[in-house]
Design a protein around this motif. Sequence first.
Motif, PDB file in Angstrom:
ATOM      1  N   LEU A 139      -3.256   3.624   7.710  1.00  0.00           N
ATOM      2  CA  LEU A 139      -4.406   3.360   8.566  1.00  0.00           C
ATOM      3  C   LEU A 139      -5.333   2.501   7.712  1.00  0.00           C
ATOM      4  O   LEU A 139      -5.859   2.977   6.692  1.00  0.00           O
ATOM      5  CB  LEU A 139      -5.095   4.657   8.988  1.00  0.00           C
ATOM      6  CG  LEU A 139      -6.454   4.481   9.669  1.00  0.00           C
ATOM      7  CD1 LEU A 139      -6.317   3.720  10.978  1.00  0.00           C
ATOM      8  CD2 LEU A 139      -7.133   5.829   9.890  1.00  0.00           C
ATOM      9  N   CYS A 140      -5.520   1.239   8.086  1.00  0.00           N
ATOM     10  CA  CYS A 140      -6.244   0.327   7.207  1.00  0.00           C
ATOM     11  C   CYS A 140      -7.374  -0.388   7.953  1.00  0.00           C
ATOM     12  O   CYS A 140      -7.328  -0.545   9.173  1.00  0.00           O
ATOM     13  CB  CYS A 140      -5.299  -0.698   6.578  1.00  0.00           C
ATOM     14  SG  CYS A 140      -4.408  -1.705   7.776  1.00  0.00           S
ATOM     15  N   VAL A 141      -8.368  -0.805   7.166  1.00  0.00           N
ATOM     16  CA  VAL A 141      -9.457  -1.633   7.683  1.00  0.00           C
ATOM     17  C   VAL A 141      -9.464  -2.933   6.890  1.00  0.00           C
ATOM     18  O   VAL A 141      -9.137  -2.949   5.695  1.00  0.00           O
ATOM     19  CB  VAL A 141     -10.812  -0.916   7.580  1.00  0.00           C
ATOM     20  CG1 VAL A 141     -10.840   0.286   8.506  1.00  0.00           C
ATOM     21  CG2 VAL A 141     -11.106  -0.479   6.148  1.00  0.00           C
ATOM     22  N   PHE A 201     -10.600  -8.804   2.549  1.00  0.00           N
ATOM     23  CA  PHE A 201     -10.759  -7.425   2.043  1.00  0.00           C
ATOM     24  C   PHE A 201      -9.771  -6.505   2.775  1.00  0.00           C
ATOM     25  O   PHE A 201      -9.528  -6.659   3.978  1.00  0.00           O
ATOM     26  CB  PHE A 201     -12.188  -6.928   2.280  1.00  0.00           C
ATOM     27  CG  PHE A 201     -12.355  -5.443   2.002  1.00  0.00           C
ATOM     28  CD1 PHE A 201     -12.415  -4.971   0.696  1.00  0.00           C
ATOM     29  CD2 PHE A 201     -12.415  -4.529   3.057  1.00  0.00           C
ATOM     30  CE1 PHE A 201     -12.560  -3.612   0.452  1.00  0.00           C
ATOM     31  CE2 PHE A 201     -12.556  -3.176   2.813  1.00  0.00           C
ATOM     32  CZ  PHE A 201     -12.631  -2.703   1.501  1.00  0.00           C
ATOM     33  N   TYR A 202      -9.187  -5.536   1.999  1.00  0.00           N
ATOM     34  CA  TYR A 202      -8.224  -4.573   2.574  1.00  0.00           C
ATOM     35  C   TYR A 202      -8.456  -3.191   1.973  1.00  0.00           C
ATOM     36  O   TYR A 202      -8.646  -3.058   0.759  1.00  0.00           O
ATOM     37  CB  TYR A 202      -6.789  -5.012   2.280  1.00  0.00           C
ATOM     38  CG  TYR A 202      -5.736  -4.028   2.757  1.00  0.00           C
ATOM     39  CD1 TYR A 202      -5.157  -4.164   4.008  1.00  0.00           C
ATOM     40  CD2 TYR A 202      -5.321  -2.968   1.956  1.00  0.00           C
ATOM     41  CE1 TYR A 202      -4.199  -3.266   4.456  1.00  0.00           C
ATOM     42  CE2 TYR A 202      -4.374  -2.062   2.387  1.00  0.00           C
ATOM     43  CZ  TYR A 202      -3.805  -2.209   3.639  1.00  0.00           C
ATOM     44  OH  TYR A 202      -2.864  -1.321   4.078  1.00  0.00           O
ATOM     45  N   ALA A 203      -8.442  -2.174   2.820  1.00  0.00           N
ATOM     46  CA  ALA A 203      -8.463  -0.777   2.350  1.00  0.00           C
ATOM     47  C   ALA A 203      -7.562   0.030   3.281  1.00  0.00           C
ATOM     48  O   ALA A 203      -7.758   0.021   4.499  1.00  0.00           O
ATOM     49  CB  ALA A 203      -9.881  -0.214   2.362  1.00  0.00           C
ATOM     50  N   GLY A 204      -6.535   0.713   2.703  1.00  0.00           N
ATOM     51  CA  GLY A 204      -5.580   1.457   3.525  1.00  0.00           C
ATOM     52  C   GLY A 204      -5.365   2.873   3.033  1.00  0.00           C
ATOM     53  O   GLY A 204      -5.227   3.110   1.821  1.00  0.00           O
ATOM     54  N   ALA A 205      -5.355   3.817   3.973  1.00  0.00           N
ATOM     55  CA  ALA A 205      -5.042   5.219   3.677  1.00  0.00           C
ATOM     56  C   ALA A 205      -3.609   5.491   4.122  1.00  0.00           C
ATOM     57  O   ALA A 205      -3.213   5.130   5.234  1.00  0.00           O
ATOM     58  CB  ALA A 205      -6.011   6.163   4.389  1.00  0.00           C
ATOM     59  N   ALA A 264       0.820  -1.214   0.000  1.00  0.00           N
ATOM     60  CA  ALA A 264       0.000   0.000   0.000  1.00  0.00           C
ATOM     61  C   ALA A 264       0.853   1.263   0.000  1.00  0.00           C
ATOM     62  O   ALA A 264       0.478   2.271  -0.602  1.00  0.00           O
ATOM     63  CB  ALA A 264      -0.933  -0.008   1.218  1.00  0.00           C
ATOM     64  N   ILE A 265       2.036   1.243   0.673  1.00  0.00           N
ATOM     65  CA  ILE A 265       2.845   2.469   0.765  1.00  0.00           C
ATOM     66  C   ILE A 265       3.547   2.797  -0.542  1.00  0.00           C
ATOM     67  O   ILE A 265       4.139   3.863  -0.680  1.00  0.00           O
ATOM     68  CB  ILE A 265       3.884   2.377   1.893  1.00  0.00           C
ATOM     69  CG1 ILE A 265       4.910   1.283   1.599  1.00  0.00           C
ATOM     70  CG2 ILE A 265       3.208   2.142   3.234  1.00  0.00           C
ATOM     71  CD1 ILE A 265       6.076   1.273   2.568  1.00  0.00           C
ATOM     72  N   LEU A 266       3.490   1.860  -1.509  1.00  0.00           N
ATOM     73  CA  LEU A 266       4.132   2.130  -2.794  1.00  0.00           C
ATOM     74  C   LEU A 266       3.280   3.031  -3.675  1.00  0.00           C
ATOM     75  O   LEU A 266       3.730   3.446  -4.742  1.00  0.00           O
ATOM     76  CB  LEU A 266       4.402   0.810  -3.532  1.00  0.00           C
ATOM     77  CG  LEU A 266       5.361  -0.161  -2.815  1.00  0.00           C
ATOM     78  CD1 LEU A 266       5.447  -1.469  -3.572  1.00  0.00           C
ATOM     79  CD2 LEU A 266       6.732   0.474  -2.675  1.00  0.00           C
TER      80      LEU A 266
END
Length: 646
Positions: free
Chosen positions: A139-141, A122-126, A90-92
């Motif tokens: 910050l992920c859910v 399921f993954y969602a990250g800010a 996600a950080i990429l």
Amino acid sequence: MTPPGFEAGQACGAAAAWDEQARIAALESYSILDTPPERAFDDVVRLAAQICHAPVAVVSLVAAEKQFFKAEVGLGVRQTPLDVSICAHAILRRGLFVVPDTTEDRRFAGNPLVVGSPHLRFYAGALLETPGGLPLGTLCVLDYEPRPEGLTAQQGFALQVLARQVMSQLELRRALKAREEDAARLAESERQFRILADTMPQMVWASRPDGFHDYYNRRWYDFTGMPAGATDGAAWNRMFHPEDRDRAWGRWRHSLATGESYEIEYRLRRADGVYRWTLGRALPVRDQQGRIIRWFGTCTDIEEQKQTEERLRVSEERLRLALSAAEMVGTWVWDVPADRITADPGYARLFSVDPEAVGEGLPIASLLPAIHPEDRPACQVAINAALRGERDGAFEAEYRVVLRDGNHRWVEALGRCERDAAGRPTRFSGVVMDITERKQAEEAKELLARELSHRIKNIFTVVGGIVSLSTMGLGAEVRNFAGVLRRRLNALAAAHEYVRPHSADSRPAAIETTLHGLLGQLLAPYAEVGSDHVRLLGDDAPIGVKAATSLALILHELATNAAKYGALTGPEGRLTITGLRRDDRLVLAWQERGGPPVAGPPERRGFGTVLAERGAITQLGGSIAHDWAPEGLTLTLDVPLERLAH
């Protein structure tokens, strides 16, 4: 850092460019890894889970070897290996990173957290991003069920807002810690300063940038007898002698207005009411922008020094009276405002003027024509410098005096110009001495030195010729050796010109060039500069006519000793000479390696070594330090650039 299975274009947002080493350094600067849970972060993950209707929410920080969960809900662990981290992908990418179904994404289909417990689907990250654009984590859910529709627009927006709140908490946490550390360091620094200041024999004070005095050390209060705080602000000026107050206050205002250092002598009232002469000095302390933030000053009791100066003045006056009777010495006093010079018979005799006339007083313009026309401009420059107060009004000159019969004699004049409280020249007195015989002796000495130097160079020439004749008809190897020997003999002859004393007329032109030029000339007899044996590194510096002889003696002595006992005795030896400019000084490091082992400092110092060290101290105003390490000598010569250029 690119996790296995990652391919560009598979995540939302544009790819970000950053350096992994810089990213890790930024993460460590927050001092957040492996810290215990904190409510501020726990509240964020609980709110994120509620907004996104997710059973799992995490503040994940991607370190070099692991991902650390600063806060988590529904996961039950504080860290995992980096190879199972979805956040590492996600950080990429900037923006929101969403994986609707992990089992259908080849990057994560085989992830142990997907195929095994807790079966994340399921993954969602800010992104958690520093102000400088470096990603720290997300910050992920997460959910145990796939979400083909992903997050709603409101949920995605809220997740990114909460991610920014996490970064705000990190920045606040770091700022508070830095402030605490700075306050501890400042308090310790102030404590040490007060201890140091209170143990100093001088009076120490400090003021704000506007000149308001707000600190004095213990010595100030002991000397003045004033209670603490009684001399704060401008009240310090009351401690001065009434005749000195306006002058001291004016000088202080000038320093405040210009930022120039403060230095003045005044009489300071002691606790018993006695006024003692004191030297006051102060320097400004500036910030990185050059703004003055504090003034620090000292007051030094110089009463004994003043008394000594007065005794010396009386002694000099007595000496002047005694010298007035000498045949080849004269004294004079110039009343500058009235432009009248009065002198004794010795002065009149040297200048071929009427003793009665000069005894009653003559204007200086009537006496200057007696000075040789070639020497008159330099003498006038020295007089004007003393009138302006340069070198505390000291006057020193050597010049020829033209006698009535057309002959001339050399004289040396020494004097000092006194000034009133307003800085105007008043009384200019001095002594003039006949130095003709000394000059003649110096000329004879110079003639002898030239003749001696000529004969020494002839010896080098004769030896070189003998070498050439001796190798005629021999093999190429012998001739090559002879050529090297002749070149060294020639270099020794040239170096001889540097180390012998010179007058202004006999000094070689090259002697006024640079340090590297002088080193090249002096070291040429032993090894080629720039070869493996001798290296010149660092800064070069100009060399003036006065410093050249002393410096040449020092370097010639070092080179001779290196060839006899040190690094230049064999083919394995190495000599490195490094020059380094430090503000207004030049530090020259002479380092020998690869020569015979050094057993320590020599038991006896030769005449040449003693002479070289004295030259460094007295003539160059510098210092010499030796390090007799077993692997070789390291000598450090520290010389003011101003003295080196003279």
